[in-house]
Design an enzyme around this catalytic site. Structure first.
Site, PDB file in Angstrom:
ATOM      1  N   LYS A  70       8.790  -9.922   1.455  1.00 34.92           N
ATOM      2  CA  LYS A  70       9.285  -8.771   2.354  1.00 34.92           C
ATOM      3  C   LYS A  70      10.367  -9.308   3.443  1.00 34.92           C
ATOM      4  O   LYS A  70      10.905  -8.578   3.900  1.00 34.92           O
ATOM      5  CB  LYS A  70       8.116  -8.172   3.161  1.00 34.92           C
ATOM      6  CG  LYS A  70       7.359  -7.446   2.105  1.00 34.92           C
ATOM      7  CD  LYS A  70       5.970  -6.704   3.082  1.00 34.92           C
ATOM      8  CE  LYS A  70       4.899  -6.258   1.869  1.00 34.92           C
ATOM      9  NZ  LYS A  70       5.100  -4.867   1.635  1.00 34.92           N
ATOM     10  N   LYS A  80       7.924   7.122   4.832  1.00 29.23           N
ATOM     11  CA  LYS A  80       7.572   7.487   6.123  1.00 29.23           C
ATOM     12  C   LYS A  80       8.662   7.497   7.216  1.00 29.23           C
ATOM     13  O   LYS A  80       8.885   8.655   7.941  1.00 29.23           O
ATOM     14  CB  LYS A  80       6.356   6.678   6.655  1.00 29.23           C
ATOM     15  CG  LYS A  80       5.154   6.659   5.810  1.00 29.23           C
ATOM     16  CD  LYS A  80       4.163   5.336   6.333  1.00 29.23           C
ATOM     17  CE  LYS A  80       3.074   5.161   5.162  1.00 29.23           C
ATOM     18  NZ  LYS A  80       2.290   3.975   5.504  1.00 29.23           N
TER      19      LYS A  80
END
Ligand SMILES: *Cc1c(COP(=O)(O)O)cnc(C)c1O
Length: 813
Positions: A553, A659
């Site tokens: 990530k 989101k």
């Protein structure tokens, strides 16, 4: 039941007095939370009962979503919203001098998951109920959720997450529906009339006690709402086990040991986020969930008085990643041993009942179990797996007679290892990836052999998020603005968010969007200032990376770039730049050293930049501890920039990206996971794409040709920050504290291409700054992001699962 505010206030006050025996002005926020959520759960109970009755009457097909994780977060606010009572309750409490927001803060997060996979399960439950489908969750009621993270001297410290300490108002214990699950023992084989019969002897029995949580669907304009069930299983000792072999004093202690070992089954959620796991107990948890869940599903099915031949018409069992794969051999075992089915017919039923979602191609996360471990823990289930494997290999050998290597590769059991993904593929009718790119990689690379064998089984279902929690509840001002502008149909048809595009250049609308973002930033700034004592500049760009900490990530790339900005400011103190606030939230698996070292580095950089008088007005860094659903709900509405910077091909989908987009943040990201589909709609104008693409990354893995050291030697910006990891100076206090990070980049040749992508990442940040300076252009981009986020509502995802995989229809109320 109440239908208006005054009635609510009356009933609420009566409850306070009768249940607490105190006047309202003496009750704590915690008391109010308890009373209010208990009231709401009881009200929902009626609709729950009526949904259950409808489901029994209509005999509609039901879906059971099996998952070892459900990261549901807090329930009070969302349940009020879905029940259509949020406004009434909020304003009623206001009248009584109580802030609902403060009451909501009293609820402990149900953190029964690690990250994205568990949060996806929670979003799916919300969409299933809101769309009126009969779809239930099936999981484990862990006594302790994911650990609570504290940062002490910059380091992550894990504390137990005692989320049940004050009780969980939303659950109902149903001891009458307990199930027995059997471990250990040996298999006795008997022959009669030429048939073989198998029974488990000398096993250890465990009770699985269900705790049911109502999953309340969004009401919209409907008169009543749909309530599904999330059934969470807790392990308890079987009292009769005490009688077994009683006789000597030693047996009392062995009973205590038995109790202890039973309770441990549902004690902890493994904080392993894809690898670094504790083995045997985890396998025990998996079988515990599969066996209890399946027996309870079949008990419900039995009430229909249908033959098991019709099971696939009435029941769909979905497994969230391979963790619940044992449901496949367990269903075989029950059909063959207990229901008298022959193998082929049973296998046909299983393969038309179970479907499977793959969540990762990281090879270290593909589950394998030592055959011996399964054989000892669940001997009869192991025999079934072994038989499935033999028959599967036979099919493969007939199909590929000249390719034994391929057969060995695809076998379910090979080299005394059971490969769960292979078992899941062999035993299910649908295998889906979670974003278009991820599904393509599965089909073309990771699972190519299986795709060639069963092309019709593979399909894509791009993940989604519930816009009810992540927009309507987390960002009420944005919710109101959208509704004022385009009406409220988007709440049940989120794709209609696209209608706000017509205001994307409208100055009045833009300034309202800007004001909302500003308020949300102020709220987050207040939280940070209160908790950490450092002021936050709300005129700065809030640049957010919130997700589990993982090398792929690339939080390290982000913080190296911050170090570079720091060096730039130090060498040019008059540098004219838009102030930046970099916000991180991330838990690291407790045994994952590199991840923990990255957290330490982020905290070190934070303390350096936030305290340097030359820098602190331009650059700030905050690491917000204990990233969780409720913290995400505070951060996301306040974000200007969303960091989605995984090494291309590694992030299966991502849902944090969705989101943030839905709340108007602009994404800086790689062409990875669902970023690719965001980019298809947003284009270069509305998104900052950088770095290698998935093909380039996979090419390097396959053919080599990348030298991190060359990049390090040829780019002085990179050399400076990488050297700063091991040189006492502004960041490192000695040569070794961040040496593991240095080594992973230089000696380890930078497996995740952080140095390779550094330059284009830094260039994208330059573009971000330029774009932010023109607020009109920026706001237009932000509005485009919100407008196109409807595709990423989990309502869309669930409709696709429903019609293309499960073949279910909404229940008519
Ligand atoms: C959405 C979410 C995640 C997943 O985030 P990604 O950026 O997709 O990895 C993890 N944890 C929490 C608490 C979340 O809300």
């Amino acid at each position: 039941m109440f239908t208006n505010k005054e009635e609510f206030k009356q009933i609420f006050q009566n409850n306070v007095v009768s249940k607490l025996g105190k006047p309202l002005n003496e009750v704590s926020s915690e008391d109010v939370y308890t009373i209010l959520s208990r009231m709401m759960r009881e009200f929902a109970g009626r609709e729950w009962a009526s949904t259950n009755q409808e489901l029994r009457q209509d005999a509609e097909k039901q879906v059971y979503y099996l998952s070892l994780e459900f990261l549901i977060g807090r329930l009070l606010g969302n349940n009020l919203l879905n029940m259509g009572m949020l406004e009434m309750v909020k304003s009623g409490l206001d009248d009584l001098g109580i802030s609902l927001e403060e009451i909501e803060e009293q609820e402990a997060d149900a953190g029964l998951g690690n990250g994205g996979l568990g949060r996806l399960a929670a979003c799916f439950l919300d969409s299933l109920a809101s769309l009126g489908y009969a779809g239930h969750g099936c999981g484990i009621r862990y006594r302790y959720g994911l650990f609570e993270q504290k940062i002490v001297d910059g380091n992550q410290v894990e504390l137990p997450d005692d989320w049940l300490q004050k009780g969980f108002e939303w659950e109902v214990r149903r001891a009458d529906r307990k199930i027995e699950v059997r471990f250990g023992g040996y298999v006795e084989t008997r022959e009669a009339d030429g048939e073989l019969y198998f029974s488990l002897r000398d096993y250890e029995a465990v009770w699985a006690i269900p705790y049911d949580v109502p999953v309340i669907g969004y009401r919209g304009n409907q008169p009543d709402y749909h309530v599904n069930t999330l059934r969470l299983w807790s392990a308890e000792p079987v009292p009769e086990m005490a009688n077994r072999n009683l006789g000597g004093a030693g047996n009392y202690y062995s009973y205590l040991n038995y109790n202890r070992s039973v309770e441990s089954i549902s004690e902890f959620l493994y904080p392993d986020d894809s690898h670094y796991e504790g083995r045997l107990l985890r396998l025990k948890q998996q079988y515990f969930l599969c066996s209890a869940g399946l027996q309870s599903i079949l008990r419900t099915y039995d009430k229909l008085n249908l033959s098991y031949d019709q099971l696939p018409d009435k029941i769909a069992i979905h497994i969230n990643d391979t963790h619940p794969t044992l449901v496949i051999p367990e269903l075989m075992r029950i059909l063959v041993d207990e229901k008298g089915y022959g193998w082929d017919k049973a296998w046909n039923i299983v393969c038309r009942t179970v479907s499977y979602t793959n969540h990762t191609i990281l090879s270290e996360a593909l589950e394998k179990w030592p055959a011996q471990m399964i054989r000892d823990l669940i001997p009869r289930v192991y025999m079934v797996i072994d038989e499935i494997n033999k028959r599967f290999c036979k099919v493969l050998m007939e199909k590929y007679p000249d390719d034994p290597e391929r057969v060995a590769h695809m076998a379910i059991i090979f080299d005394d290892q059971v490969k769960m993904a292979h078992l899941a593929i062999a035993g299910s009718y649908s295998i889906n990836g979670v974003a278009a790119l991820h599904t393509d990689i599965l089909k073309e690379r990771e699972m190519r052999n299986f795709y060639e064998l069963y092309p019709e089984r593979f399909n894509n279902k791009t993940n989604g998020i519930t816009h009810r929690r992540w927009l309507m509840h987390a960002n009420p001002e944005l919710n109101d603005l959208i509704t004022e502008s385009i009406g409220s149909r988007w709440k049940t048809h989120p794709k209609e968010l696209v209608s706000i595009l017509k205001y994307s250049e409208d100055a009045a609308f833009q300034s309202k969007i800007a004001a909302i973002k500003k308020h949300n930033k102020q709220r987050l700034a207040q939280y940070i200032e209160q908790k950490y004592g450092t002021p936050v500049n709300t005129d700065s760009i809030f640049d957010v990376q919130i997700k589990r900490l993982h090398a792929y990530k690339r939080q390290l790339l982000n913080i190296l770039h911050v170090m570079y900005l720091y060096n730039q400011i130090k060498s040019m103190p008059s540098l004219n730049m838009v102030p930046r606030t970099f916000i991180f939230g991330a838990k690291a698996a407790p045994g994952y050293y590199l991840a923990k070292n990255t957290i330490k580095l982020i905290n070190r950089v934070a303390s350096v930049v936030n305290n340097d008088p030359d820098v602190k007005d331009k650059l700030n860094v905050f690491f917000l501890e204990n990233y969780s659903v409720s913290l995400a709900e505070k951060i996301i509405p306040a974000a200007d920039i969303s960091e989605q910077i995984s090494t291309a091909s590694k992030e299966a989908s991502g849902t944090g990206n969705m989101k943030l987009m839905m709340n108007g943040a602009l994404t800086i990201g790689t062409m990875d996971g669902a970023n690719v589909e965001m980019y298809e709609m947003l284009g270069d104008d509305n998104m900052f794409i950088f770095g290698l693409n998935a093909d380039e990354v996979m090419d390097y893995y396959q053919h080599g040709g990348y030298s991190a050291r060359d990049v390090y030697n040829s780019d002085p910006r990179i050399k400076e920050v990488v050297d700063q990891l091991i040189t006492p100076g502004p960041f490192a206090s000695n040569t070794y504290e961040f040496a593991s990070l240095y080594q992973s980049l230089i000696d380890g040749n930078d497996e995740y291409f952080m140095l390779k992508d550094f330059d284009s990442y830094a260039e994208s940040h330059v573009q971000i700054e330029a774009a932010y300076r023109n607020q009109q252009v920026w706001l237009k981009k932000s509005i485009h992001n919100i407008a196109h986020s409807g595709k990423f509502s989990s309502d869309r995802t669930i409709q696709q699962y429903a019609s293309e995989i499960w073949k279910i229809h909404p229940v008519q109320g």
